[in-house]
Write an enzyme that holds these catalytic residues in place. Structure first.
Site, PDB file in Angstrom:
ATOM      1  N   ARG A 166      47.844  37.820  18.114  1.00 43.66           N
ATOM      2  CA  ARG A 166      47.457  36.258  19.383  1.00 43.66           C
ATOM      3  C   ARG A 166      46.243  36.084  19.032  1.00 43.66           C
ATOM      4  NH1 ARG A 166      49.011  38.175  25.311  1.00 43.66           N
ATOM      5  NH2 ARG A 166      46.643  37.530  25.804  1.00 43.66           N
ATOM      6  N   LYS A 200      50.773  45.856  31.143  1.00 41.56           N
ATOM      7  CA  LYS A 200      51.200  44.850  32.069  1.00 41.56           C
ATOM      8  C   LYS A 200      52.525  44.763  31.823  1.00 41.56           C
ATOM      9  CE  LYS A 200      47.387  42.718  33.285  1.00 41.56           C
ATOM     10  NZ  LYS A 200      46.285  42.754  31.669  1.00 41.56           N
ATOM     11  N   ARG A 244      43.424  37.355  39.103  1.00 37.69           N
ATOM     12  CA  ARG A 244      41.978  37.335  38.374  1.00 37.69           C
ATOM     13  C   ARG A 244      40.581  37.472  39.120  1.00 37.69           C
ATOM     14  NH1 ARG A 244      45.445  37.575  33.424  1.00 37.69           N
ATOM     15  NH2 ARG A 244      44.309  37.978  31.207  1.00 37.69           N
ATOM     16  N   ARG A 282      47.366  44.868  17.634  1.00 39.78           N
ATOM     17  CA  ARG A 282      48.812  44.013  18.999  1.00 39.78           C
ATOM     18  C   ARG A 282      49.274  43.066  17.633  1.00 39.78           C
ATOM     19  NH1 ARG A 282      48.584  42.571  24.580  1.00 39.78           N
ATOM     20  NH2 ARG A 282      47.044  40.615  24.193  1.00 39.78           N
ATOM     21  N   ARG A 317      36.854  39.381  27.133  1.00 43.25           N
ATOM     22  CA  ARG A 317      37.611  39.205  28.025  1.00 43.25           C
ATOM     23  C   ARG A 317      37.360  40.536  29.122  1.00 43.25           C
ATOM     24  NH1 ARG A 317      42.740  39.303  24.506  1.00 43.25           N
ATOM     25  NH2 ARG A 317      44.226  39.284  25.905  1.00 43.25           N
TER      26      ARG A 317
HETATM   27  P1  AMP Z   1      46.792  37.201  29.681  1.00 43.95           P
HETATM   28  O1  AMP Z   1      48.007  37.087  28.628  1.00 43.95           O
HETATM   29  O2  AMP Z   1      47.058  37.679  31.052  1.00 43.95           O
HETATM   30  O3  AMP Z   1      46.008  38.578  28.713  1.00 43.95           O
HETATM   31  O4  AMP Z   1      46.025  35.797  29.476  1.00 43.95           O
HETATM   32  C1  AMP Z   1      45.656  35.573  27.946  1.00 43.95           C
HETATM   33  C2  AMP Z   1      44.586  34.477  28.813  1.00 43.95           C
HETATM   34  O5  AMP Z   1      45.088  33.698  29.562  1.00 43.95           O
HETATM   35  C3  AMP Z   1      43.519  34.859  29.675  1.00 43.95           C
HETATM   36  O6  AMP Z   1      42.673  35.179  28.363  1.00 43.95           O
HETATM   37  C4  AMP Z   1      42.612  33.897  30.121  1.00 43.95           C
HETATM   38  O7  AMP Z   1      42.097  32.939  29.339  1.00 43.95           O
HETATM   39  C5  AMP Z   1      43.704  33.204  30.822  1.00 43.95           C
HETATM   40  N1  AMP Z   1      44.684  33.784  31.788  1.00 43.95           N
HETATM   41  C6  AMP Z   1      45.586  34.412  32.516  1.00 43.95           C
HETATM   42  N2  AMP Z   1      45.949  34.793  34.006  1.00 43.95           N
HETATM   43  C7  AMP Z   1      44.875  33.900  34.538  1.00 43.95           C
HETATM   44  C8  AMP Z   1      44.368  33.504  35.728  1.00 43.95           C
HETATM   45  N3  AMP Z   1      45.278  34.424  36.293  1.00 43.95           N
HETATM   46  N4  AMP Z   1      43.117  33.408  35.912  1.00 43.95           N
HETATM   47  C9  AMP Z   1      42.609  32.204  34.668  1.00 43.95           C
HETATM   48  N5  AMP Z   1      42.951  32.604  33.275  1.00 43.95           N
HETATM   49  C10 AMP Z   1      44.340  33.045  33.144  1.00 43.95           C
END
Ligand code: AMP
Length: 225
Positions: A164, A16, A91, A130, A175
């Site tokens: 990360r 994404k 989400r 990654r 996740r």
């Molecule tokens: P991502 O980089 O999008 O994978 O996000 C990393 C982490 O940030 C996720 O595993 C969640 O803990 C938190 N996070 C990101 N976006 C959201 C969202 N829309 N709602 C809740 N937690 C989020």
């Protein structure tokens, strides 16, 4: 001018972020990544960042009220006036409803929900390898599939590459569970609304980009009619 207000859906590791960067350049949209915004707050050690970190490290979702306020505010910024690309939000259904309500109150609406689909085994393989640049999180590599020229060093700015915290295998599994139970229902939600477009995320980044770009160009034409 008509707005292109888009959502990117898909599991972690679907690409994404990569696609969002490209589409931002193609269509002049604001790229809004909740994950990047949260990681910036964590790095700055703000109150929000401290509160979010333990959820992120566990692979769980940060509570809705925190995220919703953050995103609704950001979507109203001047650079998103002509369109935005949401990456990592919504989400779950509560976030989707909050977004729809906030847009409606402002006389705006979504143009499309773009789903980049990849199976779990591919996600695990991609995320475990990654590496991201410490200076710019959108500079992303993979130890096997897209290695930097010099191990551990970003090709673009020479900064260090790191893994990360939430890209450890047990957190990746968590996740994915969260994605399947909370985020995946949004596919049917946006399909019912006639907004869903699907893309095969196992293809190369260039191919996925070509497909999405063609679809978004069509959406824009339809908006202008
Ligand atoms: P991502 O980089 O999008 O994978 O996000 C990393 C982490 O940030 C996720 O595993 C969640 O803990 C938190 N996070 C990101 N976006 C959201 C969202 N829309 N709602 C809740 N937690 C989020």
């Amino acid at each position: 001018m008509s707005e292109l207000n888009l959502i990117l859906l898909g599991p972690p590791g679907a690409g994404k972020g990569t696609q969002a960067e490209r589409l931002r350049d193609d269509f002049g949209l604001a790229h809004i990544s909740t994950g990047d915004m949260l990681r910036a707050q964590v790095a700055e050690e703000t109150e929000l960042g401290r509160a979010a970190k333990r959820y992120m490290d566990a692979g769980d979702l940060v509570p809705d009220d925190v995220i919703i306020d953050m995103i609704i505010g950001r979507v109203g910024d001047p650079d998103a006036a002509d369109g935005f690309l949401l990456d990592g939000f919504p989400r779950n259904e509560a976030q989707a409803e909050a977004l729809a309500k906030a847009l409606k109150e402002r006389g705006r609406r979504l143009t499309g929900a773009l789903l980049i689909d990849v199976p779990d085994d591919v996600v695990v393989q991609r995320l475990a390898g990654r590496r991201t640049c410490v200076k710019n999180a959108s500079h992303i590599y993979h130890v096997d599939f897209d290695p930097p020229k010099h191990e551990g060093v970003c090709d673009q700015d020479g900064a260090r590459l790191v893994q990360r915290d939430d890209d450890q295998e047990d957190t990746i599994r968590r996740r994915l569970e969260v994605y399947h139970s909370q985020t995946e229902p949004l596919i049917a939600y946006y399909d019912r609304a006639g907004l869903l477009r699907r893309f095969d995320g196992t293809r190369s980044a260039d191919e996925v980009h070509d497909h999405i770009r063609a679809t978004v160009a069509t959406l824009r034409l339809e908006e202008e009619l």
